[in-house]
Design a protein around this motif. Structure first.
Motif, PDB file in Angstrom:
ATOM      1  N   GLN A 199     -57.300 -37.214  18.103  1.00 36.76           N
ATOM      2  CA  GLN A 199     -56.975 -36.638  19.406  1.00 36.76           C
ATOM      3  C   GLN A 199     -55.931 -35.530  19.288  1.00 36.76           C
ATOM      4  OE1 GLN A 199     -56.596 -39.222  22.962  1.00 36.76           O
ATOM      5  NE2 GLN A 199     -56.855 -40.935  21.560  1.00 36.76           N
ATOM      6  N   LEU A 200     -55.003 -35.671  18.335  1.00 30.86           N
ATOM      7  CA  LEU A 200     -53.953 -34.665  18.180  1.00 30.86           C
ATOM      8  C   LEU A 200     -54.532 -33.305  17.780  1.00 30.86           C
ATOM      9  CD1 LEU A 200     -51.029 -36.566  16.426  1.00 30.86           C
ATOM     10  CD2 LEU A 200     -50.979 -35.464  18.660  1.00 30.86           C
ATOM     11  N   ASP A 201     -55.534 -33.314  16.907  1.00 31.77           N
ATOM     12  CA  ASP A 201     -56.219 -32.089  16.510  1.00 31.77           C
ATOM     13  C   ASP A 201     -55.228 -31.014  16.081  1.00 31.77           C
ATOM     14  OD1 ASP A 201     -58.364 -30.459  15.985  1.00 31.77           O
ATOM     15  OD2 ASP A 201     -58.438 -29.654  18.025  1.00 31.77           O
ATOM     16  N   LEU A 202     -54.345 -31.376  15.148  1.00 31.41           N
ATOM     17  CA  LEU A 202     -53.322 -30.446  14.655  1.00 31.41           C
ATOM     18  C   LEU A 202     -53.501 -30.200  13.159  1.00 31.41           C
ATOM     19  CD1 LEU A 202     -50.073 -31.768  16.376  1.00 31.41           C
ATOM     20  CD2 LEU A 202     -51.161 -29.572  16.780  1.00 31.41           C
ATOM     21  N   PRO A 203     -53.140 -29.007  12.691  1.00 30.95           N
ATOM     22  CA  PRO A 203     -53.169 -28.757  11.246  1.00 30.95           C
ATOM     23  C   PRO A 203     -51.935 -29.340  10.567  1.00 30.95           C
ATOM     24  CG  PRO A 203     -52.489 -26.769  12.414  1.00 30.95           C
ATOM     25  CD  PRO A 203     -52.795 -27.790  13.460  1.00 30.95           C
ATOM     26  N   PHE A 204     -52.062 -30.571  10.097  1.00 29.57           N
ATOM     27  CA  PHE A 204     -50.913 -31.226   9.463  1.00 29.57           C
ATOM     28  C   PHE A 204     -50.855 -30.903   7.980  1.00 29.57           C
ATOM     29  CE2 PHE A 204     -51.629 -34.277  13.059  1.00 29.57           C
ATOM     30  CZ  PHE A 204     -50.422 -34.023  13.684  1.00 29.57           C
ATOM     31  N   THR A 205     -49.636 -30.894   7.451  1.00 29.76           N
ATOM     32  CA  THR A 205     -49.441 -30.722   6.026  1.00 29.76           C
ATOM     33  C   THR A 205     -49.011 -32.045   5.426  1.00 29.76           C
ATOM     34  OG1 THR A 205     -48.320 -29.388   4.356  1.00 29.76           O
ATOM     35  CG2 THR A 205     -46.987 -30.090   6.221  1.00 29.76           C
ATOM     36  N   SER A 206     -48.817 -32.076   4.119  1.00 33.36           N
ATOM     37  CA  SER A 206     -48.393 -33.323   3.471  1.00 33.36           C
ATOM     38  C   SER A 206     -46.963 -33.662   3.886  1.00 33.36           C
ATOM     39  CB  SER A 206     -48.460 -33.180   1.954  1.00 33.36           C
ATOM     40  OG  SER A 206     -47.508 -32.231   1.516  1.00 33.36           O
ATOM     41  N   ILE A 207     -46.639 -34.941   3.811  1.00 31.70           N
ATOM     42  CA  ILE A 207     -45.303 -35.391   4.200  1.00 31.70           C
ATOM     43  C   ILE A 207     -44.232 -34.687   3.359  1.00 31.70           C
ATOM     44  CG2 ILE A 207     -43.764 -37.400   4.336  1.00 31.70           C
ATOM     45  CD1 ILE A 207     -45.962 -37.512   6.400  1.00 31.70           C
ATOM     46  N   GLU A 208     -44.515 -34.516   2.069  1.00 36.31           N
ATOM     47  CA  GLU A 208     -43.525 -33.906   1.163  1.00 36.31           C
ATOM     48  C   GLU A 208     -43.205 -32.471   1.556  1.00 36.31           C
ATOM     49  OE1 GLU A 208     -46.343 -35.395   0.187  1.00 36.31           O
ATOM     50  OE2 GLU A 208     -45.434 -37.313  -0.409  1.00 36.31           O
ATOM     51  N   GLN A 209     -44.191 -31.706   1.979  1.00 30.34           N
ATOM     52  CA  GLN A 209     -43.990 -30.299   2.313  1.00 30.34           C
ATOM     53  C   GLN A 209     -43.545 -30.080   3.751  1.00 30.34           C
ATOM     54  OE1 GLN A 209     -47.947 -28.946   1.280  1.00 30.34           O
ATOM     55  NE2 GLN A 209     -47.223 -28.051  -0.643  1.00 30.34           N
ATOM     56  N   ALA A 210     -43.658 -31.088   4.575  1.00 33.32           N
ATOM     57  CA  ALA A 210     -43.356 -30.936   6.001  1.00 33.32           C
ATOM     58  C   ALA A 210     -41.854 -30.817   6.266  1.00 33.32           C
ATOM     59  CB  ALA A 210     -43.920 -32.121   6.771  1.00 33.32           C
ATOM     60  N   GLU A 211     -41.519 -30.016   7.257  1.00 37.24           N
ATOM     61  CA  GLU A 211     -40.134 -29.926   7.714  1.00 37.24           C
ATOM     62  C   GLU A 211     -39.846 -31.000   8.773  1.00 37.24           C
ATOM     63  OE1 GLU A 211     -39.129 -26.058   9.107  1.00 37.24           O
ATOM     64  OE2 GLU A 211     -39.604 -25.072   7.191  1.00 37.24           O
ATOM     65  N   LYS A 212     -40.900 -31.386   9.478  1.00 37.47           N
ATOM     66  CA  LYS A 212     -40.774 -32.414  10.515  1.00 37.47           C
ATOM     67  C   LYS A 212     -42.028 -33.287  10.483  1.00 37.47           C
ATOM     68  CE  LYS A 212     -38.648 -31.261  14.097  1.00 37.47           C
ATOM     69  NZ  LYS A 212     -38.124 -30.709  15.354  1.00 37.47           N
TER      70      LYS A 212
END
Length: 509
Positions: A407-420
């Motif tokens: 449902q979020l339909d967002l381009p997520f990145t890996s936890i390690e590379q994420a700022e948030k």
């Protein structure tokens, strides 16, 4: 009618939807030979108690609803006087029957921000209609317990909260909604089970408070209901020495508490229902079959639930009670049956539920109770991070297989590379046993993530489980969804700024 036949109208033993044919016939024998007044339906012998854990996950039994309707018709057909059919459905039929409408828990409804009493009455009305159409006359709900002990093993999510006045108003609203639907309801568990640390299914809770303290908290919701004409109250299996002359006697078998306090001092004129007489808090006190039933009747109970010794109980009560007292209770039970339309009971067809209307109600409720309980959500920042590949997402304990992330339909990145990181937690159980069903390794992982980088926690479940996820201040923001319903997930998506064509506004903003 004979004395024993009148007494039998007070009995409402347990009937299990999923059971053996031998046990179905045993119920038929009780109806024919003892002429019992009613039945209280449970899903199965494995899940009769409110403290039973992981029912939906462990038991895979289909056709429960159709089977329930079939059994009601089967049992009504052989009863001389139509049976009073009851169920313990605090959040609807779904508490006992799969594939039926489930409504929010009391703790969730206690979080409503706007017009709470109106919405809780509507919920009570809707679940009452579901039951009435299914041949059920009485719902053994709602809880009027004030849950002031956050570690309470048996009430918790079943209470509207920890503030006595709010609990009083919302419990009465739920009661009123069910009454409006044409079924009976009862406030429980008198004199108040919220500040206890023992599960009365397993042992005897003892509440050490003065009468003044009890009147200000535990007794307040019941007095509120009595003053407004509540017709039924269930008495719990807990000891309150301040109200019973210093004795550790369960309220359910205390004449001082039921007859003197509840009926006398507090002015209750309706029917008193006993909590389940098979519960360990009382079941082991009287080894002689029938004695417990007599003690509960003598204390002032009008309807005896879940008795394991119906025949012996009828005999013991008949031996010890005057004809006058029996006639008084029999009259109250029969008046109740007439008021609830029991005497006009007909064959029930399996009803169809209006799932579209139910989902609409769930959405309206979710928009009212889903809350940012800590911090704040910056939607524009989340969008920018997602576009820049700097927003991470992790889902824990979700048995709905990534429905929320889809449902979020967002381009997520890996936890390690994420700022948030957005952390979505679907709490497996609404009961506190074993950390609400959450693995300690998962909890450790959540706490480590919260300390390593900015995290937004979305908690889909009982808010009492939040304490296991770490300190709120370890997160940038915390959204409490209270339930895992799909409608709740959609509301959270819109709160985060996604999944809606127009900006989402909460009713209370």
């Amino acid at each position: 009618m004979q004395k024993s036949q009148k007494i039998a109208q007070c009995f409402s033993p347990a009937a299990f939807i999923h059971d053996t044919e031998e046990n179905y016939q045993a119920i038929e024998t009780l109806i024919k030979e003892q002429e019992i007044g009613g039945l209280t339906f449970f899903h199965s012998r494995h899940s009769a108690a409110a403290n039973f854990e992981m029912r939906a996950e462990v038991l895979d039994v289909s056709g429960t609803f159709e089977k329930l309707i079939g059994l009601i018709n089967r049992y009504q057909a052989i009863s001389k006087i139509p049976l009073l059919i009851s169920i313990d459905g605090e959040y609807g039929l779904a508490m006992r029957v799969e594939n039926t409408p489930q409504y929010p828990f009391a703790i969730t409804l206690g979080a409503l921000k706007k017009e709470a009493e109106k919405w809780v009455e509507e919920v009570g009305y809707r679940m009452g209609l579901d039951m009435k159409r299914s041949g059920i006359h009485l719902n053994l709900a709602p809880c009027a317990d004030v849950n002031t002990n956050p570690n309470n093993p048996v009430i918790g999510y079943r209470s509207f909260g920890d503030q006595a006045e709010k609990v009083a108003k919302l419990a009465f609203s739920a009661y009123s909604g069910m009454k409006k639907a044409g079924i009976g309801a009862c406030l429980k568990h008198f004199p108040g089970h919220g500040d206890t640390a023992v599960d009365s299914h397993l042992g005897l809770p003892i509440l050490h408070k003065t009468k003044t303290e009890l009147e200000a908290e535990e007794l307040l919701p019941f007095q509120y209901g009595i003053d407004r004409g509540v017709e039924m109250i269930m008495v719990g299996h807990l000891a309150v020495p301040a109200l019973t002359g210093g004795k550790d006697i369960p309220a359910s078998i205390s004449r001082e508490l039921i007859t003197d306090l509840l009926k006398g001092e507090m002015g209750f004129k309706g029917l008193v229902i006993s909590d389940a007489l098979n519960m360990k808090a009382v079941a082991n006190l009287y080894p002689e079959p029938g004695e417990l039933e007599w003690q509960a009747f003598h204390a002032g109970s009008d309807i005896l639930c879940f008795s394991d010794y119906v025949k012996e109980g009828i005999e013991k009560i008949a031996q010890n009670t005057s004809d006058e007292d029996v006639d008084a209770v029999f009259g109250k039970v029969m008046d109740l049956k007439k008021r609830l339309g029991v005497m006009e009971s007909m064959t029930i067809e399996v009803p169809a539920f209006d799932w579209e209307s139910h989902s609409k109600l769930q959405k309206e409720l979710a928009e009212n109770y889903v809350s940012v309980i800590y911090g704040e959500i910056n939607r524009e920042e989340l969008k920018a991070l997602a576009k820049g590949g700097k927003l991470g997402y992790h889902e824990f304990l979700n048995q709905n297989s990534s429905k929320f992330s889809q449902q979020l339909d967002l381009p997520f990145t890996s936890i390690e590379q994420a700022e948030k990181v957005i952390l979505a937690v679907f709490v497996p159980s609404h009961k506190p046993l074993n950390r609400f069903g959450m693995d300690q390794t998962v909890l450790d992982e959540i706490q480590e993530l919260a300390k390593s980088k900015p995290c937004i926690l979305i908690h889909f479940g009982n808010p009492l489980a939040l304490k296991h996820l770490g300190k709120l201040e370890d997160f940038e923001a915390v959204i409490c969804g209270y339930q895992g319903f799909e409608e709740v997930q959609r509301v959270v998506v819109r709160l985060l700024g996604y999944g809606a064509k127009t900006p989402f506004q909460f009713p209370y903003e």
